[in-house]
Design an enzyme around this catalytic site. Structure first.
Site, PDB file in Angstrom:
ATOM      1  N   HIS A  42       3.576   1.729  10.568  1.00  0.00           N
ATOM      2  CA  HIS A  42       4.204   3.039  10.802  1.00  0.00           C
ATOM      3  C   HIS A  42       4.876   2.951  12.172  1.00  0.00           C
ATOM      4  O   HIS A  42       4.372   2.266  13.064  1.00  0.00           O
ATOM      5  CB  HIS A  42       3.187   4.173  10.958  1.00  0.00           C
ATOM      6  CG  HIS A  42       2.273   4.426   9.811  1.00  0.00           C
ATOM      7  ND1 HIS A  42       1.110   3.734   9.607  1.00  0.00           N
ATOM      8  CD2 HIS A  42       2.316   5.366   8.819  1.00  0.00           C
ATOM      9  CE1 HIS A  42       0.494   4.214   8.543  1.00  0.00           C
ATOM     10  NE2 HIS A  42       1.198   5.192   8.039  1.00  0.00           N
ATOM     11  N   ASP A  57       2.478   3.373  14.987  1.00  0.00           N
ATOM     12  CA  ASP A  57       1.481   2.311  15.231  1.00  0.00           C
ATOM     13  C   ASP A  57       1.978   1.339  16.282  1.00  0.00           C
ATOM     14  O   ASP A  57       1.206   0.761  17.022  1.00  0.00           O
ATOM     15  CB  ASP A  57       1.257   1.419  13.994  1.00  0.00           C
ATOM     16  CG  ASP A  57       0.880   2.173  12.760  1.00  0.00           C
ATOM     17  OD1 ASP A  57       0.308   3.259  12.884  1.00  0.00           O
ATOM     18  OD2 ASP A  57       1.166   1.646  11.653  1.00  0.00           O
ATOM     19  N   ASP A 112      -1.885  -0.877  -2.115  1.00  0.00           N
ATOM     20  CA  ASP A 112      -2.683  -0.863  -0.898  1.00  0.00           C
ATOM     21  C   ASP A 112      -4.094  -1.221  -1.341  1.00  0.00           C
ATOM     22  O   ASP A 112      -4.771  -0.451  -2.033  1.00  0.00           O
ATOM     23  CB  ASP A 112      -2.658   0.522  -0.226  1.00  0.00           C
ATOM     24  CG  ASP A 112      -1.520   0.642   0.770  1.00  0.00           C
ATOM     25  OD1 ASP A 112      -0.679  -0.273   0.826  1.00  0.00           O
ATOM     26  OD2 ASP A 112      -1.476   1.654   1.497  1.00  0.00           O
TER      27      ASP A 112
HETATM   28  C1  XLS Z   1      -3.495   7.059   4.138  1.00  0.00           C
HETATM   29  C2  XLS Z   1      -2.497   6.141   3.602  1.00  0.00           C
HETATM   30  C3  XLS Z   1      -1.595   5.521   4.637  1.00  0.00           C
HETATM   31  C4  XLS Z   1      -0.409   4.917   3.982  1.00  0.00           C
HETATM   32  C5  XLS Z   1       0.733   4.688   4.887  1.00  0.00           C
HETATM   33  O1  XLS Z   1      -4.450   7.437   3.499  1.00  0.00           O
HETATM   34  O2  XLS Z   1      -3.141   5.151   2.862  1.00  0.00           O
HETATM   35  O3  XLS Z   1      -2.310   4.606   5.389  1.00  0.00           O
HETATM   36  O4  XLS Z   1      -0.738   3.707   3.373  1.00  0.00           O
HETATM   37  O5  XLS Z   1       1.177   5.852   5.473  1.00  0.00           O
HETATM   38 NI    NI Z   2      -2.332   3.431   2.068  1.00  0.00          NI
END
Ligand code: XLS
Ligand code: NI
Ligand code: NI
Length: 441
Positions: free
Chosen positions: A104, A107, A299
């Site tokens: 992000h 970050d 993810d």
């Molecule tokens: C939060 C999300 C975030 C996204 C990116 O719960 O998983 O980390 O992956 O903004």
């Molecule tokens: Ni995420």
């Protein structure tokens, strides 16, 4: 163990040493050049390290603050700290030998006094990334804008009742989308963050949905304008931070995309822990996205079976992960997507090496799961059982029911003429579950 880097206790990338290896700084299953279903493991799995959990999160919880005391989080010159953080991040990418990372804007660089200053800070660190990427193998899986941490976003970004917040969020996305493009990013992610609501008593649902639809279109239009060839991804999440999130799960997001006319433009980034919070399994969400033609990326993490929130733990369960990878393989694998570890070490895991070992163990779980999933696919017995279950639909009179010119009249007439009396057949669930686990190794 090799000599230390500036932060980590080793300096040489971890290597594959086989399942019997007891060297913690080695891979037991992730053998990046091993060919699985005609493709190298590294190309199948496309691992990414997430900047936020590993380098930006201080280890706090609702009852206590920082536990990690990372050196790059303490000092007065914020840009110098951001540069030090980038050095350590690229050290970790090198040690893990990962092909990708994700970040992000907030970050990687400190927020300034104005959006202009914040954007300039992000660009300055992105320039450092660009230089590092000239010699590093690690590329950018995706960039994203943090439209949820700052208090200005407490009521959402695109769905905020205040149009100035919508504008601010749009301007922030423009900057990160352009930087992602310049860094050769393969995707751009929009996670809803606070796009949802807490109480209907202060919320105009129709307005918020319209705002969100237009915001998404603005992003897609800008993508085409700047010639970004990557994929725009939305990441569903059911709750947290807001009670009712508009991007609840894959099916809900598909509805939003259709409403905005974007179902052919945008794909999904599916997170394991978000799937389970929505009351689904991870493989359900992947399979649903694939069925709807919007599967993009994942993810990778896992939740806690007893806690009802997003604990973002590293995956440890081969069986669950294999079922997820089986669906990814069935969907044809990734194109621009990858396996991003949206996972954080627990707040008591304060040693630098915990960061390395957590990722390495998770990479091994995924590699092992990929091998199992490939076996499931190659053997084909699971698929045959499904095909057999639906085989009736191949008959002409049954296909005809789904054709445009079918009608309830014609169908009802045939039921009577043929005196249809369907008899149930076993779903054979337990047999198939036993078959699925028989591939585990
Ligand atoms: C939060 C999300 C975030 C996204 C990116 O719960 O998983 O980390 O992956 O903004
Ligand atoms: Ni995420
Ligand atoms: Ni999460």
């Amino acid at each position: 163990m090799t000599a230390p880097t500036r932060f980590f206790p080793v300096s040489e990338p971890l290597k594959y040493a086989g399942p019997e290896s007891r060297d913690p700084f080695s891979f037991r299953w992730y053998d990046k050049d091993r060919v699985v279903l005609g493709k190298r493991m590294e190309e199948h799995l496309r691992f990414a390290v997430a900047y936020w959990h590993s380098f930006t999160w201080p280890g706090g919880d609702p009852f206590g603050g920082e536990t990690f005391l990372r050196p790059w989080m303490h000092g007065s010159d914020e840009m110098a700290l951001a540069r030090a953080k980038a050095d350590v991040a690229f050290d970790l990418f090198h040690l893990l030998d990962v092909p990708f990372f994700a970040f992000h804007d907030r970050d990687i660089a400190p927020e300034g006094k104005s959006l202009k200053e914040s954007n300039a800070n992000v660009r300055a660190i992105a320039d450092i990334f660009a230089r590092k990427m000239e010699t590093s193998k690690t590329r950018l899986l995706w960039g994203t804008a943090n439209l949820f941490s700052n208090r200005r976003f407490m009521s959402g970004a695109a769905t905020n009742p205040d149009p100035d917040v919508f504008a601010y969020g749009a301007a922030q996305v423009k900057n990160v989308l352009e930087i992602t493009h310049e860094l050769g990013g393969e995707n751009y992610v929009l996670w809803g963050g606070r796009e949802g609501y807490e109480t209907l008593l202060n919320t105009d649902l129709r307005r918020e949905l319209d705002q969100m639809g237009r915001f998404l279109n603005l992003v897609v239009e800008h993508k085409h304008k700047i010639g970004f060839k990557g994929t725009i991804l939305i990441e569903p999440k059911p709750q947290e931070p807001t009670k009712h999130q508009y991007d609840f799960d894959v099916s809900t997001v598909y509805g939003l995309l259709c409403r905005a006319g974007l179902e052919k433009e945008v794909k999904l980034n599916i997170e394991a822990n978000h799937a389970t919070l929505a009351g689904h399994s991870f493989e359900h969400e992947i399979a649903m996205a694939a069925a709807l033609g919007i599967f993009g990326s994942i993810d990778m993490n896992k939740g806690d079976a007893q806690s009802g929130w997003d604990t973002d733990q590293f995956p440890t369960n081969v069986e669950d992960t294999a079922l997820a990878f089986y669906e990814i393989l069935r969907a044809g694998g990734y194109t621009t997507g990858g396996t991003n570890f949206d996972a954080k070490v627990r707040r008591q895991s304060i040693d630098p090496e915990d960061l390395i070992l957590a990722h390495a163990a998770a990479m091994d779980v995924c590699a092992r799961a990929l091998i199992v999933a490939a076996d499931m696919l190659e053997d084909g017995a699971l698929q045959r059982a499904v095909d057999e279950r639906y085989a009736g639909w191949d008959a002409p009179q049954n296909k005809a029911m789904l054709a445009k010119d079918s009608s309830l009249d014609a169908i009802a007439a045939r039921v009577e003429a043929e005196n249809l009396d369907p008899q149930p057949r076993s779903g054979r669930q337990e047999r198939l579950e036993a078959l699925a686990v028989s591939y585990l190794r």
